[in-house]
Design an enzyme around this catalytic site. Structure first.
Site, PDB file in Angstrom:
ATOM      1  N   ASP A   1       0.835  -1.201   0.000  1.00 18.32           N
ATOM      2  CA  ASP A   1       0.000   0.000   0.000  1.00 18.32           C
ATOM      3  C   ASP A   1       0.871   1.253   0.000  1.00 18.32           C
ATOM      4  OD1 ASP A   1      -2.682   0.973  -0.079  1.00 18.32           O
ATOM      5  OD2 ASP A   1      -2.515   1.576   2.017  1.00 18.32           O
TER       6      ASP A   1
ATOM      7  N   CYS B   1     -10.751   3.350  -5.357  1.00 17.49           N
ATOM      8  CA  CYS B   1      -9.901   3.424  -4.166  1.00 17.49           C
ATOM      9  C   CYS B   1     -10.540   4.326  -3.113  1.00 17.49           C
ATOM     10  CB  CYS B   1      -8.508   3.910  -4.538  1.00 17.49           C
ATOM     11  SG  CYS B   1      -7.346   3.891  -3.152  1.00 17.49           S
TER      12      CYS B   1
ATOM     13  N   TYR C   1     -12.910   1.829  -0.182  1.00 17.35           N
ATOM     14  CA  TYR C   1     -12.372   1.947   1.170  1.00 17.35           C
ATOM     15  C   TYR C   1     -13.378   2.620   2.104  1.00 17.35           C
ATOM     16  CZ  TYR C   1      -7.665   0.161   0.564  1.00 17.35           C
ATOM     17  OH  TYR C   1      -6.590  -0.670   0.368  1.00 17.35           O
TER      18      TYR C   1
ATOM     19  N   TYR D   1     -10.560   4.538   7.856  1.00 16.80           N
ATOM     20  CA  TYR D   1     -11.427   4.625   6.681  1.00 16.80           C
ATOM     21  C   TYR D   1     -12.905   4.738   7.035  1.00 16.80           C
ATOM     22  CZ  TYR D   1      -7.131   3.723   4.282  1.00 16.80           C
ATOM     23  OH  TYR D   1      -5.840   3.844   3.828  1.00 16.80           O
TER      24      TYR D   1
ATOM     25  N   GLU E   1      -8.841  -3.647  -6.668  1.00 15.95           N
ATOM     26  CA  GLU E   1      -8.945  -3.520  -5.218  1.00 15.95           C
ATOM     27  C   GLU E   1      -9.073  -4.899  -4.569  1.00 15.95           C
ATOM     28  OE1 GLU E   1      -8.703  -0.983  -3.072  1.00 15.95           O
ATOM     29  OE2 GLU E   1      -8.152   0.347  -4.712  1.00 15.95           O
TER      30      GLU E   1
END
Length: 222
Positions: A46, A137, A141, A165, A207
């Site tokens: 990440d 993204c 999330y 998140y 993802e």
């Protein structure tokens, strides 16, 4: 009444999102059973991902039609770099390592494929296509954060990741990008709509692949 553009995009990617929620990586986060090696793999990759994601956001800023959107995407690009430098440094320290060690580790196949697709789309496509590519993204999330926040995790490290998140400040950023996406969707030709949808569903799949790569401990095969 026709669907909003974001509703159309989400429906196109809904099966992928359901697969994300069912993935054992996320189940392991919430029940605390996720092996530390899998979480470390995720954090390292990440960190690599966010550096190039920031570049893709900077391209979105360059292509944006209004000064407000230029500033917003530029701020998000900075935010991605800050997250990479600060949040991931904290996670690496908790895992008994450091950011310099993570930076020296190789960018692995799924990360390389995902970021290459993002950057190619951002540079080569329209503003709408670029936004569609970076949107999963943001959005996945946010949705995952909402889903997991109520459960949290008995593991303090994983609970900290979930809280990042599910946080309202992050959710507000995502709502802003969704509102822009709906504005961009107005008046698109069918061909433009199809291209944007393809980019969105492709990066949504990436993802899932990103979490799966961490779960499998993906390496370069040769």
């Amino acid at each position: 009444m026709s669907l909003s553009f974001t509703r159309h995009l989400w429906e196109a990617a809904e099966p992928t999102y359901q697969a994300v929620l069912e993935h054992p990586f996320l189940a392991g986060l919430t029940d605390g059973t996720l092996p530390r090696r899998a979480f470390r793999h995720f954090v390292v990759q990440d960190s690599h991902y966010l550096r190039d994601y920031a570049r893709a956001l900077a391209v979105c800023a360059a292509k944006a039609y209004t000064e407000q959107d230029v500033r917003a995407f530029a701020d998000d690009a900075v935010g991605a770099i800050v997250a990479e430098q600060e949040m991931h440094a904290e996670f690496m320290a908790a895992l008994g390592s450091d950011a310099a060690t993570a930076a020296a580790e190789p960018v692995l196949p799924t990360t390389r494929a995902y970021t290459s697709y993002l950057l190619a789309t951002a540079h080569g496509g329209s503003f709408t296509e670029a936004v569609a590519a970076v949107l999963p993204c943001y959005w996945i999330y946010a949705r995952v954060g909402e889903e997991l926040l109520a459960k949290s995790s008995p593991d303090p490290l994983y609970a900290r990741w979930i809280a990042t998140y599910g946080d309202e400040a992050y959710q507000g950023v995502v709502r802003r990008v969704l509102a822009l996406t709906d504005r961009l969707g107005e008046g698109l030709s069918e061909a433009e709509r199809q291209r944007a949808t393809e980019h969105f569903t492709t990066t949504a799949r990436y993802e899932w692949m990103f979490w799966d790569a961490a779960w499998r401990g993906e390496t370069w095969p040769v």
